[in-house]
Design a protein around this motif. Structure first.
Motif, PDB file in Angstrom:
ATOM      1  N   THR B  13      33.048 -22.071   6.703  1.00  7.18           N
ATOM      2  CA  THR B  13      32.020 -21.052   6.923  1.00  7.18           C
ATOM      3  C   THR B  13      30.655 -21.718   6.787  1.00  7.18           C
ATOM      4  O   THR B  13      30.527 -22.742   6.105  1.00  7.18           O
ATOM      5  CB  THR B  13      32.110 -19.913   5.881  1.00  7.18           C
ATOM      6  N   ALA B  14      29.662 -21.136   7.434  1.00  2.00           N
ATOM      7  CA  ALA B  14      28.295 -21.660   7.304  1.00  2.00           C
ATOM      8  C   ALA B  14      27.318 -20.499   7.295  1.00  2.00           C
ATOM      9  O   ALA B  14      27.588 -19.428   7.846  1.00  2.00           O
ATOM     10  CB  ALA B  14      27.978 -22.632   8.435  1.00  2.00           C
ATOM     11  N   PRO B  15      26.182 -20.730   6.654  1.00  2.00           N
ATOM     12  CA  PRO B  15      25.221 -19.645   6.458  1.00  2.00           C
ATOM     13  C   PRO B  15      24.158 -19.552   7.555  1.00  2.00           C
ATOM     14  O   PRO B  15      23.913 -20.504   8.293  1.00  2.00           O
ATOM     15  CB  PRO B  15      24.550 -20.051   5.145  1.00  2.00           C
ATOM     16  N   VAL B  16      23.504 -18.413   7.576  1.00  2.00           N
ATOM     17  CA  VAL B  16      22.286 -18.186   8.348  1.00  2.00           C
ATOM     18  C   VAL B  16      21.121 -18.749   7.528  1.00  2.00           C
ATOM     19  O   VAL B  16      21.164 -18.724   6.292  1.00  2.00           O
ATOM     20  CB  VAL B  16      22.096 -16.671   8.567  1.00  2.00           C
ATOM     21  N   ASN B  17      20.115 -19.288   8.197  1.00  2.00           N
ATOM     22  CA  ASN B  17      18.904 -19.639   7.446  1.00  2.00           C
ATOM     23  C   ASN B  17      17.707 -18.959   8.093  1.00  2.00           C
ATOM     24  O   ASN B  17      17.721 -18.659   9.291  1.00  2.00           O
ATOM     25  CB  ASN B  17      18.710 -21.156   7.382  1.00  2.00           C
ATOM     26  N   ILE B  18      16.684 -18.678   7.290  1.00  2.00           N
ATOM     27  CA  ILE B  18      15.467 -18.045   7.798  1.00  2.00           C
ATOM     28  C   ILE B  18      14.306 -18.983   7.505  1.00  2.00           C
ATOM     29  O   ILE B  18      14.041 -19.305   6.342  1.00  2.00           O
ATOM     30  CB  ILE B  18      15.223 -16.694   7.101  1.00  2.00           C
ATOM     31  N   ALA B  19      13.620 -19.389   8.544  1.00  2.00           N
ATOM     32  CA  ALA B  19      12.505 -20.323   8.366  1.00  2.00           C
ATOM     33  C   ALA B  19      11.303 -19.599   7.761  1.00  2.00           C
ATOM     34  O   ALA B  19      10.950 -18.484   8.169  1.00  2.00           O
ATOM     35  CB  ALA B  19      12.116 -20.952   9.695  1.00  2.00           C
ATOM     36  N   VAL B  20      10.674 -20.238   6.779  1.00  2.00           N
ATOM     37  CA  VAL B  20       9.420 -19.719   6.224  1.00  2.00           C
ATOM     38  C   VAL B  20       8.243 -20.561   6.743  1.00  2.00           C
ATOM     39  O   VAL B  20       7.099 -20.124   6.743  1.00  2.00           O
ATOM     40  CB  VAL B  20       9.454 -19.640   4.685  1.00  2.00           C
ATOM     41  N   ILE B  21       8.531 -21.793   7.161  1.00  2.00           N
ATOM     42  CA  ILE B  21       7.613 -22.558   8.021  1.00  2.00           C
ATOM     43  C   ILE B  21       8.392 -22.747   9.319  1.00  2.00           C
ATOM     44  O   ILE B  21       9.461 -23.357   9.320  1.00  2.00           O
ATOM     45  CB  ILE B  21       7.231 -23.932   7.414  1.00  2.00           C
ATOM     46  N   LYS B  22       7.849 -22.179  10.396  1.00  2.65           N
ATOM     47  CA  LYS B  22       8.650 -22.004  11.609  1.00  2.65           C
ATOM     48  C   LYS B  22       8.761 -23.258  12.478  1.00  2.65           C
ATOM     49  O   LYS B  22       7.798 -24.015  12.602  1.00  2.65           O
ATOM     50  CB  LYS B  22       8.040 -20.889  12.468  1.00  2.65           C
ATOM     51  N   TYR B  23       9.923 -23.395  13.075  1.00  2.00           N
ATOM     52  CA  TYR B  23      10.173 -24.402  14.112  1.00  2.00           C
ATOM     53  C   TYR B  23       9.998 -23.725  15.462  1.00  2.00           C
ATOM     54  O   TYR B  23      10.626 -22.690  15.725  1.00  2.00           O
ATOM     55  CB  TYR B  23      11.601 -24.918  13.950  1.00  2.00           C
ATOM     56  N   TRP B  24       9.119 -24.246  16.321  1.00  2.00           N
ATOM     57  CA  TRP B  24       8.980 -23.714  17.679  1.00  2.00           C
ATOM     58  C   TRP B  24       8.466 -24.835  18.572  1.00  2.00           C
ATOM     59  O   TRP B  24       7.309 -25.215  18.498  1.00  2.00           O
ATOM     60  CB  TRP B  24       8.010 -22.516  17.681  1.00  2.00           C
ATOM     61  N   GLY B  25       9.340 -25.380  19.362  1.00  2.00           N
ATOM     62  CA  GLY B  25       8.913 -26.400  20.317  1.00  2.00           C
ATOM     63  C   GLY B  25       9.556 -27.748  20.061  1.00  2.00           C
ATOM     64  O   GLY B  25       9.616 -28.204  18.922  1.00  2.00           O
ATOM     65  N   GLN B 254       2.564 -15.328   0.602  1.00  2.00           N
ATOM     66  CA  GLN B 254       1.393 -15.377   1.473  1.00  2.00           C
ATOM     67  C   GLN B 254       1.607 -16.370   2.615  1.00  2.00           C
ATOM     68  O   GLN B 254       1.339 -16.075   3.777  1.00  2.00           O
ATOM     69  CB  GLN B 254       0.161 -15.796   0.656  1.00  2.00           C
ATOM     70  N   LEU B 255       2.098 -17.551   2.272  1.00  2.00           N
ATOM     71  CA  LEU B 255       2.257 -18.584   3.288  1.00  2.00           C
ATOM     72  C   LEU B 255       3.372 -18.217   4.272  1.00  2.00           C
ATOM     73  O   LEU B 255       3.272 -18.489   5.472  1.00  2.00           O
ATOM     74  CB  LEU B 255       2.536 -19.937   2.615  1.00  2.00           C
ATOM     75  N   THR B 256       4.421 -17.578   3.761  1.00  2.00           N
ATOM     76  CA  THR B 256       5.512 -17.128   4.633  1.00  2.00           C
ATOM     77  C   THR B 256       4.988 -16.149   5.678  1.00  2.00           C
ATOM     78  O   THR B 256       5.282 -16.270   6.873  1.00  2.00           O
ATOM     79  CB  THR B 256       6.616 -16.473   3.781  1.00  2.00           C
ATOM     80  N   MET B 257       4.183 -15.185   5.240  1.00  2.00           N
ATOM     81  CA  MET B 257       3.636 -14.191   6.181  1.00  2.00           C
ATOM     82  C   MET B 257       2.694 -14.856   7.176  1.00  2.00           C
ATOM     83  O   MET B 257       2.753 -14.604   8.377  1.00  2.00           O
ATOM     84  CB  MET B 257       2.921 -13.084   5.406  1.00  2.00           C
ATOM     85  N   LYS B 258       1.816 -15.718   6.672  1.00  2.00           N
ATOM     86  CA  LYS B 258       0.853 -16.378   7.569  1.00  2.00           C
ATOM     87  C   LYS B 258       1.562 -17.227   8.617  1.00  2.00           C
ATOM     88  O   LYS B 258       1.161 -17.268   9.771  1.00  2.00           O
ATOM     89  CB  LYS B 258      -0.104 -17.265   6.755  1.00  2.00           C
ATOM     90  N   ASP B 259       2.626 -17.913   8.185  1.00  2.00           N
ATOM     91  CA  ASP B 259       3.281 -18.792   9.142  1.00  2.00           C
ATOM     92  C   ASP B 259       4.066 -17.998  10.178  1.00  2.00           C
ATOM     93  O   ASP B 259       4.106 -18.364  11.352  1.00  2.00           O
ATOM     94  CB  ASP B 259       4.175 -19.813   8.435  1.00  2.00           C
ATOM     95  N   SER B 260       4.656 -16.878   9.761  1.00  2.00           N
ATOM     96  CA  SER B 260       5.317 -16.006  10.735  1.00  2.00           C
ATOM     97  C   SER B 260       4.291 -15.497  11.743  1.00  2.00           C
ATOM     98  O   SER B 260       4.510 -15.559  12.956  1.00  2.00           O
ATOM     99  CB  SER B 260       5.981 -14.836   9.999  1.00  2.00           C
ATOM    100  N   PHE B 304       9.355 -12.969  10.665  1.00  2.00           N
ATOM    101  CA  PHE B 304      10.076 -12.563  11.879  1.00  2.00           C
ATOM    102  C   PHE B 304      10.421 -13.807  12.679  1.00  2.00           C
ATOM    103  O   PHE B 304       9.554 -14.644  12.913  1.00  2.00           O
ATOM    104  CB  PHE B 304       9.205 -11.653  12.755  1.00  2.00           C
ATOM    105  N   ASP B 305      11.690 -13.907  13.108  1.00  2.00           N
ATOM    106  CA  ASP B 305      12.067 -14.989  14.014  1.00  2.00           C
ATOM    107  C   ASP B 305      11.884 -14.508  15.460  1.00  2.00           C
ATOM    108  O   ASP B 305      11.081 -13.621  15.702  1.00  2.00           O
ATOM    109  CB  ASP B 305      13.508 -15.429  13.729  1.00  2.00           C
ATOM    110  N   ALA B 306      12.631 -15.060  16.374  1.00  2.00           N
ATOM    111  CA  ALA B 306      12.456 -14.704  17.786  1.00  2.00           C
ATOM    112  C   ALA B 306      13.124 -13.367  18.111  1.00  2.00           C
ATOM    113  O   ALA B 306      14.017 -13.268  18.946  1.00  2.00           O
ATOM    114  CB  ALA B 306      13.008 -15.822  18.661  1.00  2.00           C
ATOM    115  N   GLY B 307      12.668 -12.323  17.443  1.00  2.00           N
ATOM    116  CA  GLY B 307      13.207 -10.986  17.638  1.00  2.00           C
ATOM    117  C   GLY B 307      12.447 -10.002  16.778  1.00  2.00           C
ATOM    118  O   GLY B 307      11.624 -10.410  15.952  1.00  2.00           O
TER     119      GLY B 307
END
Lengths: 400, 400
Positions: B13-25, B254-260, B304-307
């Motif tokens: 089994t493997a988990p879901v992860n949620i980025a707090v500093i986002k990967y895009w590109g 704060q940083l999580t929200m700003k980066d999202s 928020f991720d890509a959704g």
């Protein structure tokens, strides 16, 4: 001579302008100096305008102002800044020896009445038309000539762009006193006769975050805004001026959309984030991209100011079909006959192919109505005395 | 020895992860190398996980894969890249003299079955869990050890972060071959036991713009994304690691929200623009800011991720009240009893003061349900043979 009259009144009109390179953020709050230059299209006053009467009399005991029939506080800092500035310019002019042209005692109090023919504070740049009209009308009354950018700007930054017709740039300037932060015409209103402008009114509600506070927070918190202002906008200003000069609709449309998107991106990068676009705005954006993709050609562009309403640019040969596409995607609720305002549009059918390209669930009432307009001239003086909004007693005519 | 068995199967089994500093590109599409480093929180598999069985047999005539019970095309480039990479590592290992540890003929075909316990492609990072699980399971079957970042990454960039529990960074690396573009644990899952994660499921519809195409368009068209990757993210990575090490919730939130927000800003700056947030997402953002403003303290953060789904971070002492606030703002439609999934939450009342601070029209059904979870461990091997998703015939157990 004029000073013997009990009351001197002047009435003027001024247009709304829509930025295609957006202004967002001040480097000087007091002087209203922007962090980047901007460029706008002046909309025709047959559809959207502010009308303002200013009257001066020795009998007035205080400065007063009525907006859309309601008296407002003339002590507001932005109104005071405009008044102070126009009186300073008039005084300067008189001291320079042009005394005859400054007909009235500068200590006389002024009454101002102003009306919009469109909803206020719905993101339709009502403050730009309003302060441009105030500056222009006060200038007439006080006999001030020359560039009124500084007067209008002190009321609302983008108001300086409503002082001219056609296509107008507001140069950010470099001086700390703001003397070189002025608007100038890039091309006159007759330059691109095929251009049409459609205002898609999504919501007439008052917006959540006013633009003054919004842009202040953006300047304080958004690194992307700083980068945009310094590194993106200068080249875009040159490119946009070129597109306008050459009547390059493709280039004009693409850059207009990109700059609107980037402005809203910097709002989202603000903390707390600012969202002026809503789900209907986003569906309009999709509609435009699908419409263009269907034709394999950029026939339509959108831009959004600090609100959910879309402003659409297109050419005269595309208006009817695009209106049909909007009507298809956002079927008018109850006002089918009042859905279109402004310039006449001959109804056009929507091809099945285009309908298929816009294949999503229609949203009834998503767009309340459309104002069809075009590029228009700058402020005008109305010579008809019946046009005055103030009576001979210096009070609004409509008032009981 | 092992090669004499007709079929060798492993289930992980493997988990879901949620980025707090986002990967895009990506800077390299083929090798899946990112334009910036990113940092994520691994969610607990008790609530969200992918389960994958891989089986190898000399009797299989081709590589096959079943996702959520449906056979998919194993010829997809990303699946092929993972398979190729794991076989390459296994071969390398055998050649290095660890032959005994590579039990099977590398030319044997593999059958894979994988299921998620949550909706796919709803912006819940299902591909990250999926490819991490694939990489981890194949590594077991082929006897490959060590950092599996490269294998998982080739399937889906963010999948390499799902290879570890707790708090995980994906270092972008500098080498053109991607050898230094790897995930590593910043802090283990037990590091911050008070931290809670709530997934607010807004819409389980498939998203309009997939993230692969979306980030490609962003890299090609958004000047703001390039600036963010180069000039904003490096400092944020350091700051986020510090906040996590020191369990500084205010800074982390704060940083999580700003980066999202900044990630979504770069999506909007993309051309054509990408909008993953909808009106409900924006109301959740407002709710969080009003909740925090009410307390004069950052007690809750969104990302928020890509959704449109929101992922909320908060501490255990705030979960019950925030859930009550969500329930107040988005009254559950018909599933009042199924509104909360996952960790138990003791119902808490909402104070009148807080209700007043959230004073807007509630949106019934705006949030479909909430999954309450916490930080969790990385991939696991399931030793119970009953857990296999493939039967002894190498076909999905559920199949007729």
């Amino acid at each position: 001579m004029a000073s013997e009259k009990p009351l001197v009144a002047v009435t003027c009109t001024a247009p709304v302008n829509i930025a295609v390179i957006k202004y967002w953020g001040k480097r000087d709050e007091e002087l209203v100096l922007p962090i980047n230059s901007s460029l706008s299209v002046t909309l025709h006053q047959d559809q959207l305008k502010t009308t303002t009467t200013a009257a001066i009399s020795k009998d007035f005991s205080e400065d007063r102002i009525w907006l859309n029939g309601r008296e407002e506080d003339m002590g507001q800092p932005r109104l005071q800044a405009c008044l102070r500035e126009i009186r300073r310019l008039a005084r300067k002019r008189r001291n320079a020896g042009d005394g005859d042209l400054v007909p009235l005692n500068l200590n006389y109090r002024v009454h101002v009445a102003s009306v919009n023919n469109f909803p206020t504070a719905a993101g339709l740049a009502s403050s730009a038309a309003g302060y441009a009209c105030l500056a222009y009308t006060l200038a007439q009354v006080y006999g001030v000539e020359g560039n009124l950018s500084e007067v209008a700007r002190r009321g609302s930054g983008s108001a300086c762009r409503s002082l001219y017709g056609g296509f107008v740039e507001w140069q950010m300037g470099e001086q700390t006193d703001g003397k070189d932060s002025i608007a100038r015409q890039v091309a006159p209103e007759v330059h691109w006769p095929q251009l049409r402008v459609l205002v898609l009114v999504v919501s007439a509600e008052k917006k959540l975050t006013g633009s003054t506070v919004g842009m202040q927070t953006s300047v304080e918190t958004s690194a992307l805004l700083k980068f945009r202002a310094e590194s993106v906008v200068p080249a875009r200003m040159r490119e946009m001026a070129r597109c306008i000069q050459e009547r390059d609709f493709h280039g004009f449309a693409q850059l207009t959309m990109k700059d609107s998107n980037q402005f809203h991106a910097t709002c989202l990068d603000t903390f707390p984030p600012i969202s002026y676009l809503n789900d209907i705005s986003r569906r309009i954006i999709q509609l435009v991209h699908h419409f263009n993709a269907h034709y394999g050609q950029t026939k339509v562009a959108y831009t959004f100011d600090a609100g959910p309403n879309a402003v659409i640019f297109t050419l005269d040969d595309t208006v009817a079909e695009f209106v049909a596409a909007v009507r298809h995607s956002f079927p008018p609720a109850a006002n089918g006959d009042k859905f279109l305002k402004g310039l006449q549009v001959t109804p056009a059918p929507l091809s099945d192919e285009l309908k298929a390209a816009l294949a999503w669930e229609p949203i009834p009432g998503g767009v309340q109505y459309i104002i069809v307009t075009q590029v228009g001239p700058g402020p005008q003086v109305l010579n008809d005395p019946n046009a005055h909004l103030l009576g001979s007693d210096g009070l609004p005519k409509g008032a009981a």
